[in-house]
Design a protein around this motif. Structure first.
Motif, PDB file in Angstrom:
ATOM      1  N   PRO A 225       0.759  -1.148   0.026  1.00  0.00           N
ATOM      2  CA  PRO A 225       0.052  -0.038   0.020  1.00  0.00           C
ATOM      3  C   PRO A 225       0.949   1.322   0.072  1.00  0.00           C
ATOM      4  O   PRO A 225       1.970   1.359   0.759  1.00  0.00           O
ATOM      5  N   VAL A 226       0.428   2.239  -0.627  1.00  0.00           N
ATOM      6  CA  VAL A 226       1.031   3.548  -0.709  1.00  0.00           C
ATOM      7  C   VAL A 226       0.950   4.329   0.552  1.00  0.00           C
ATOM      8  O   VAL A 226       2.256   4.844   0.906  1.00  0.00           O
ATOM      9  N   LEU A 227      -0.049   4.121   1.137  1.00  0.00           N
ATOM     10  CA  LEU A 227      -0.214   4.788   2.698  1.00  0.00           C
ATOM     11  C   LEU A 227      -0.214   3.850   3.754  1.00  0.00           C
ATOM     12  O   LEU A 227      -1.121   2.995   3.561  1.00  0.00           O
ATOM     13  N   ASP A 228       0.533   4.199   4.813  1.00  0.00           N
ATOM     14  CA  ASP A 228       0.219   3.242   6.077  1.00  0.00           C
ATOM     15  C   ASP A 228      -0.973   3.815   6.864  1.00  0.00           C
ATOM     16  O   ASP A 228      -1.436   4.951   6.354  1.00  0.00           O
ATOM     17  N   ALA A 229      -1.490   3.371   7.854  1.00  0.00           N
ATOM     18  CA  ALA A 229      -2.410   3.864   8.650  1.00  0.00           C
ATOM     19  C   ALA A 229      -2.522   5.268   9.060  1.00  0.00           C
ATOM     20  O   ALA A 229      -3.481   6.001   8.965  1.00  0.00           O
ATOM     21  N   LYS A 230      -1.197   5.529   9.482  1.00  0.00           N
ATOM     22  CA  LYS A 230      -0.917   6.842   9.987  1.00  0.00           C
ATOM     23  C   LYS A 230      -1.096   7.912   8.931  1.00  0.00           C
ATOM     24  O   LYS A 230      -1.633   9.015   9.218  1.00  0.00           O
ATOM     25  N   GLN A 231      -0.330   7.696   7.771  1.00  0.00           N
ATOM     26  CA  GLN A 231      -0.507   8.698   6.742  1.00  0.00           C
ATOM     27  C   GLN A 231      -1.866   8.623   6.109  1.00  0.00           C
ATOM     28  O   GLN A 231      -2.217   9.769   5.886  1.00  0.00           O
ATOM     29  N   ARG A 232      -2.679   7.535   6.210  1.00  0.00           N
ATOM     30  CA  ARG A 232      -4.232   7.838   5.758  1.00  0.00           C
ATOM     31  C   ARG A 232      -4.839   8.622   6.522  1.00  0.00           C
ATOM     32  O   ARG A 232      -5.704   9.563   6.226  1.00  0.00           O
ATOM     33  N   GLN A 233      -4.630   8.720   8.031  1.00  0.00           N
ATOM     34  CA  GLN A 233      -5.397   9.475   9.105  1.00  0.00           C
ATOM     35  C   GLN A 233      -4.936  10.896   8.889  1.00  0.00           C
ATOM     36  O   GLN A 233      -5.667  11.784   8.735  1.00  0.00           O
ATOM     37  N   GLN A 234      -3.809  11.130   8.340  1.00  0.00           N
ATOM     38  CA  GLN A 234      -3.051  12.634   8.027  1.00  0.00           C
ATOM     39  C   GLN A 234      -3.739  12.969   6.886  1.00  0.00           C
ATOM     40  O   GLN A 234      -4.109  14.235   7.034  1.00  0.00           O
ATOM     41  N   VAL A 235      -4.069  12.345   5.884  1.00  0.00           N
ATOM     42  CA  VAL A 235      -4.414  12.843   4.629  1.00  0.00           C
ATOM     43  C   VAL A 235      -5.938  13.308   5.043  1.00  0.00           C
ATOM     44  O   VAL A 235      -6.625  14.240   4.465  1.00  0.00           O
ATOM     45  N   VAL A 236      -6.698  12.155   5.766  1.00  0.00           N
ATOM     46  CA  VAL A 236      -8.014  12.342   6.184  1.00  0.00           C
ATOM     47  C   VAL A 236      -8.448  13.716   6.771  1.00  0.00           C
ATOM     48  O   VAL A 236      -9.155  14.562   6.779  1.00  0.00           O
ATOM     49  N   ALA A 237      -7.358  13.848   7.670  1.00  0.00           N
ATOM     50  CA  ALA A 237      -7.361  15.225   8.572  1.00  0.00           C
ATOM     51  C   ALA A 237      -7.179  16.301   7.714  1.00  0.00           C
ATOM     52  O   ALA A 237      -7.970  17.453   8.060  1.00  0.00           O
ATOM     53  N   LEU A 238      -6.267  16.263   6.893  1.00  0.00           N
ATOM     54  CA  LEU A 238      -6.133  17.290   5.804  1.00  0.00           C
ATOM     55  C   LEU A 238      -7.305  17.722   5.192  1.00  0.00           C
ATOM     56  O   LEU A 238      -7.629  18.868   5.079  1.00  0.00           O
ATOM     57  N   VAL A 239      -7.923  16.622   4.612  1.00  0.00           N
ATOM     58  CA  VAL A 239      -9.241  17.102   3.840  1.00  0.00           C
ATOM     59  C   VAL A 239     -10.477  17.616   4.539  1.00  0.00           C
ATOM     60  O   VAL A 239     -11.163  18.513   4.397  1.00  0.00           O
ATOM     61  N   CYS A 240     -10.204  17.430   5.951  1.00  0.00           N
ATOM     62  CA  CYS A 240     -11.401  17.943   6.801  1.00  0.00           C
ATOM     63  C   CYS A 240     -11.041  19.227   7.255  1.00  0.00           C
ATOM     64  O   CYS A 240     -11.827  19.831   7.959  1.00  0.00           O
ATOM     65  N   GLY A 241      -9.925  19.714   6.968  1.00  0.00           N
ATOM     66  CA  GLY A 241      -9.503  20.906   7.476  1.00  0.00           C
ATOM     67  C   GLY A 241      -9.805  22.025   6.578  1.00  0.00           C
ATOM     68  O   GLY A 241     -10.296  21.701   5.358  1.00  0.00           O
ATOM     69  N   PRO A 242      -9.142  23.395   6.668  1.00  0.00           N
ATOM     70  CA  PRO A 242      -9.667  24.265   5.653  1.00  0.00           C
ATOM     71  C   PRO A 242      -8.963  23.967   4.342  1.00  0.00           C
ATOM     72  O   PRO A 242      -7.921  23.561   4.421  1.00  0.00           O
ATOM     73  N   ALA A 243      -9.451  24.637   3.228  1.00  0.00           N
ATOM     74  CA  ALA A 243      -8.828  24.443   2.027  1.00  0.00           C
ATOM     75  C   ALA A 243      -7.499  25.453   1.757  1.00  0.00           C
ATOM     76  O   ALA A 243      -7.639  26.436   2.602  1.00  0.00           O
ATOM     77  N   PRO A 244      -6.683  25.213   1.242  1.00  0.00           N
ATOM     78  CA  PRO A 244      -5.413  26.250   0.988  1.00  0.00           C
ATOM     79  C   PRO A 244      -5.991  27.860   0.701  1.00  0.00           C
ATOM     80  O   PRO A 244      -6.936  27.975   0.213  1.00  0.00           O
ATOM     81  N   GLU A 245      -5.099  28.434   0.941  1.00  0.00           N
ATOM     82  CA  GLU A 245      -5.393  29.850   0.753  1.00  0.00           C
ATOM     83  C   GLU A 245      -5.679  30.143  -0.775  1.00  0.00           C
ATOM     84  O   GLU A 245      -4.909  29.706  -1.418  1.00  0.00           O
TER      85      GLU A 245
END
Length: 153
Positions: free
Chosen positions: A82-102
């Motif tokens: 897999p490209v992403l492990d469990a921790k990396q998947r969580q970080q990407v999901v958290a990124l998505v749930c945060g605000p969009a870039p400036e």
């Protein structure tokens, strides 16, 4: 090739063939072993079961080298890492749930892939891997109704 099955192996094959639904490969291999045990030649077993003589010979050799399970079932295959492990998947999901870039109203798959690399969550990732991750979590950040916004006040 002469194969002599043990009593336990004969019973296991009989139970497998009398049981419920099985993989076709497994049933054909069990039938081939059963016929080899009865003293039939490799080409004759191939004709009876509908397999090539080489395949019947390989089944017999796998029985001798690894036992009944090795003869009947395929060894597990490694598959793609897999490209992403469990921790990396969580970080990407958290990124998505945060605000969009400036300067952006919402996240896109391309922006997420770029931001994931920029934040050094992973050295490199393709858009498809990000898309599949979002799909598995039923996230669609490009749709306004799926984005959680904090209300001012």
């Amino acid at each position: 090739m002469q194969v002599s099955l043990t009593v336990e192996d004969r019973e296991s094959i009989r139970a497998l063939l009398d049981g419920g639904v099985q993989d076709v490969r497994t049933v054909l291999r069990a039938l081939a072993l059963q016929q080899l045990d009865r003293g039939h030649s490799t080409p004759a077993v191939g004709l009876l079961v509908g397999l090539a003589g080489k395949t019947v010979r390989e089944i017999g050799q796998r029985y001798f080298s690894g036992g009944l399970k090795r003869a009947l079932f395929d060894a597990p295959r490694p598959g793609k890492v897999p490209v992403l492990d469990a921790k990396q998947r969580q970080q990407v999901v958290a990124l998505v749930c945060g605000p969009a870039p400036e300067g952006r109203a919402r996240w896109t798959v391309r922006l997420l892939a770029e931001e994931t690399v920029r934040r050094e969550i992973v050295p490199g990732i393709g858009r498809e891997a990000v898309r599949l991750l979002l799909q598995s979590h039923d996230l669609k950040p490009w749709r306004e109704k799926n984005v959680v916004r904090r209300q001012a006040g």
